[in-house]
Design an enzyme around this catalytic site. Structure first.
Site, mmCIF file in Angstrom:
data_model
loop_
_atom_site.group_PDB
_atom_site.id
_atom_site.type_symbol
_atom_site.label_atom_id
_atom_site.label_comp_id
_atom_site.label_asym_id
_atom_site.label_seq_id
_atom_site.Cartn_x
_atom_site.Cartn_y
_atom_site.Cartn_z
ATOM 1 N N GLN A 167 2.489 42.758 1.379
ATOM 2 C CA GLN A 167 2.480 41.979 2.613
ATOM 3 C C GLN A 167 3.760 41.142 2.709
ATOM 4 O OE1 GLN A 167 -1.228 39.717 2.173
ATOM 5 N NE2 GLN A 167 -1.937 40.672 4.057
ATOM 6 N N LYS A 206 -5.784 31.974 16.239
ATOM 7 C CA LYS A 206 -4.669 32.818 15.796
ATOM 8 C C LYS A 206 -4.008 33.518 16.971
ATOM 9 C CE LYS A 206 -7.507 36.934 14.909
ATOM 10 N NZ LYS A 206 -7.700 38.087 14.024
ATOM 11 N N CYS A 236 -2.618 33.874 -0.427
ATOM 12 C CA CYS A 236 -2.682 32.458 -0.057
ATOM 13 C C CYS A 236 -3.154 31.521 -1.173
ATOM 14 C CB CYS A 236 -3.514 32.270 1.207
ATOM 15 S SG CYS A 236 -4.835 33.436 1.467
ATOM 16 N N HIS A 255 -1.070 30.628 8.096
ATOM 17 C CA HIS A 255 -0.847 31.944 7.492
ATOM 18 C C HIS A 255 -0.038 32.774 8.487
ATOM 19 C CE1 HIS A 255 -4.281 31.439 4.558
ATOM 20 N NE2 HIS A 255 -4.627 30.580 5.498
ATOM 21 N N ASP A 281 4.280 38.138 3.519
ATOM 22 C CA ASP A 281 3.390 36.996 3.706
ATOM 23 C C ASP A 281 4.178 35.693 3.729
ATOM 24 O OD1 ASP A 281 0.895 36.018 4.102
ATOM 25 O OD2 ASP A 281 0.117 36.505 2.125
ATOM 26 N N HIS A 317 3.385 31.174 4.213
ATOM 27 C CA HIS A 317 2.482 30.067 4.510
ATOM 28 C C HIS A 317 3.327 28.828 4.808
ATOM 29 C CE1 HIS A 317 -0.098 32.827 2.206
ATOM 30 N NE2 HIS A 317 -0.981 32.469 3.114
ATOM 31 N N ARG A 361 -6.682 46.161 -2.272
ATOM 32 C CA ARG A 361 -7.970 46.104 -1.587
ATOM 33 C C ARG A 361 -8.678 47.443 -1.729
ATOM 34 N NH1 ARG A 361 -5.951 42.906 3.908
ATOM 35 N NH2 ARG A 361 -5.000 41.164 2.782
#
Length: 636
Positions: free
Chosen positions: A382, A466, A335, A512, A384, A386, A364
């Site tokens: 990911q 969320k 992000c 997100h 991902d 946005h 991670r």
């Protein structure tokens, strides 16, 4: 007069104080037998809790999520009691309820054996038959420390010593066994009738490899034997589908300790499936109005300080590396990079919504003890995205994301979903009005698609509410893959804005969103969901042309090449092996289609299709078979 208001709005009146157990009895004998605990004004309590004034009350049974958690936590105490009775020198540490069961960590001088587990389980059954009352006791802090030290329970004493002075300590006693716990717990051990001890694993005290190594006994517990048997059957089926074993057998991926644990190596066949997933993902995102991004894998540490990751996520980040005498770190999230791109231009209210997506690899740090095939790794990609939008666009954007989520998951073969809506926690950022608007938008999107959902009050992130979507696989397991999160925090931290209609600065809303989660984990789920039998559109090899003798090799190669020109992932097995051997080998490799060709097929320019279940369909032309396979790939 004490008024008890029940969840359905009914009110019962009592002339004098009474216990929650007595409330259950007053409602009916069935509930009196089934109740394990309850809540009073939203606080979980035992059935012995006494009510001295009017309150909102609900009773908890094992058929609820809360009741199942209590039952499992109580079963962990039951196991600890059995261990202490059989092995008095063992020290108990921590034993929580977890998804589908429980565990307890023990310090003991030798490894527990399968025979030990059988003995512990037998002792647990005897304690259930004894119907031992489970009673809550309160002690002051120093007395509790002394109590556990006197019993040689040094880990429990250490936990209590970190509790602030003057605070009362809650213990639960059953028979001669006492354990530190907030509770609540079942009224007596007879409620714990359906459980099974599963395995022993290593663990570290408080999850820190620098601390003493412990032994963790895992178990599962359910409201009745039928539910237990169903779960054990599910475990047996899951073992057959284990993606780690199938990944090796089907030559899809590997993980090499010499390269570092938790790092995935995609083999050619696994990489084909990944390419198919990524290509489909890119296609549907571009059709949904997303632009694709690519961003770096590392960044200056200052970026992670601005985003807050360095303060709140440091334990999950790899250590810094020095670049030009500046500390850089591998990215744990994508992000902040998308925000940097946003800030390269001044934006107007007319620019929104802006939908950006990236297949971004993140890193991670995970403890070695929790790494698990593709499901828990240290480097993963990911899916991902946005979305930057105005407040008045939130509801439409959430609805679009939810539609894209469900359509994508359905394409991969998942039809059952569980939706969770998590609302504002006690500690959060952002104005009340925007939280209410955002939560309303999430709820309306779920309702608009007629999806049953569970509301997790206070379970949202500190930066916004969320939606989490769980899928159910073919053997009934639930997997949380998709998440849709509204964020009021990062736009503030990075001071991003746009120019509104009035010419003033406005703060955009940031959403997100991930559909599949991580590609590695999702691939593992797909392997187990299909037991390696990928549908034709996902299969790394869709068809193998198998010859009966070497005389057909030239025709088999031509068939393969003609299929490839149609976009079909085809191979030809031209080895001088018996046809039965080759059919068996490719069947074990779970190839959807085999085309057997002999002299007759070569002479007539035909093929003989055979599916992975062994069913034959008679001869067909190459083009007719190609049409059939492509239709199957497009519709299943």
């Amino acid at each position: 007069m004490i008024q008890i208001t029940l969840p359905d709005g009914a009110v019962k009146e009592f002339a004098q104080p009474l216990s929650l157990r007595e409330v259950a009895a007053a409602i009916g004998p069935g509930l009196a037998r089934a109740a394990l605990a309850g809540t009073v004004n939203g606080q979980e309590v035992d059935l012995d809790h006494r009510l001295a004034e009017s309150a909102q009350v609900s009773l908890t049974t094992a058929n609820s999520d809360a009741g199942l958690k209590i039952l499992r936590h109580s079963t962990s105490h039951l196991m600890a009691q059995a261990v202490k009775e059989l092995f008095p020198t063992a020290q108990v540490t921590i034993g929580p309820a977890v998804e589908n069961g429980f565990y307890y960590d023990f310090a003991f001088e030798r490894p527990f054996t399968p025979e030990d587990l059988a003995a512990i389980e037998a002792r647990m059954q005897a304690l259930v038959q004894a119907a031992l009352p489970v009673e809550r006791q309160l002690m002051d802090r120093e007395a509790a420390i002394a109590f556990f030290r006197a019993q040689g329970e040094l880990f429990k004493a250490e936990i209590i010593s970190e509790i602030p002075e003057g605070q009362e300590i809650s213990l639960y006693r059953q028979g001669q066994f006492s354990d530190l716990c907030r509770g609540p717990h079942v009224p007596n051990t007879s409620h714990l009738k359906a459980f099974k001890l599963l395995s022993v694993a290593g663990a570290y005290w408080r999850g820190d490899a620098r601390n003493q190594q412990l032994q963790r006994i895992y178990g599962t517990a359910w409201p009745d034997k039928k539910a237990l048997d169903n779960y054990l059957t599910q475990l047996e089926e899951a073992e057959k589908r284990d993606h780690r074993r199938l990944g090796k057998e089907l030559n899809l991926f590997s993980i090499h300790e010499e390269a570092g644990g938790g790092l995935v190596f995609w083999h050619p066949l696994g990489a084909r499936v990944r390419h198919i997933i990524e290509s489909y993902w890119k296609q549907v995102h571009q059709e949904a109005g997303y632009e694709l991004l690519y961003t770096p894998h590392i960044a200056n540490q200052d970026l992670w300080r601005t985003s807050g990751h360095l303060d709140f996520y440091r334990e999950s980040m790899f250590g810094a590396m020095m670049v030009d005498e500046q500390p850089y770190q591998l990215r744990p999230m994508n992000c902040p990079f998308h925000i940097l791109i946003y800030n390269t231009h001044l934006h107007s209210h007319r620019d929104f919504p802006m939908r950006w997506a990236e297949l971004g690899t993140v890193y991670r740090y995970e403890m070695s003890g929790v790494l698990h095939g593709l499901f828990r790794v240290r480097g993963f990609t990911q899916d991902d995205a946005h979305v930057f939008c105005r407040e008045d666009q939130i509801e439409d954007e959430i609805l679009g994301i939810l539609d894209l989520t469900l359509a994508t998951l359905q394409r991969f073969g998942f039809q059952k979903f569980e939706v969770n809506l998590s609302t504002r926690p006690a500690k959060s950022v952002g104005a009340d009005a925007i939280w209410e608007k955002a939560t309303h938008a999430l709820r309306q999107a779920i309702v608009a698609r007629d999806l049953p959902f569970i509301e997790d009050v206070g379970g949202g992130a500190f930066y916004g509410p969320k939606i989490d979507v769980k899928i159910t696989d073919t053997i009934g397991r639930k997997w949380q893959c998709s998440t849709i999160q509204l964020d009021f925090n990062l736009p503030e931290r990075f001071d991003i804005y746009y120019i509104g209609e009035d010419g003033g600065r406005k703060r955009p809303i940031m959403i997100h969103r991930a559909l599949l989660g991580s590609l590695e984990r999702f691939f593992g789920i797909l392997i187990e969901h299909y037991a390696g039998y990928f549908p034709v559109w996902l299969a790394p090899v869709q068809v193998v042309v198998v010859t009966i003798t070497d005389e057909q090799n030239e025709w088999a190669a031509e068939v393969r090449d003609r299929l490839r020109r149609r976009g079909i992932r085809a191979e030809a097995d031209l080895r001088s092996q018996k046809v039965g051997y080759k059919i068996r080998e490719h069947t074990l490799k779970k190839v959807p289609w085999l085309l057997v060709v002999g002299d007759q097929e070569k002479r007539e320019g035909m093929v003989n299709p055979r599916d992975c279940a062994g069913k034959t369909y008679g001869t067909a032309t190459v083009e007719a078979f190609a049409d059939r396979l492509l239709e199957e790939a497009n519709t299943h």
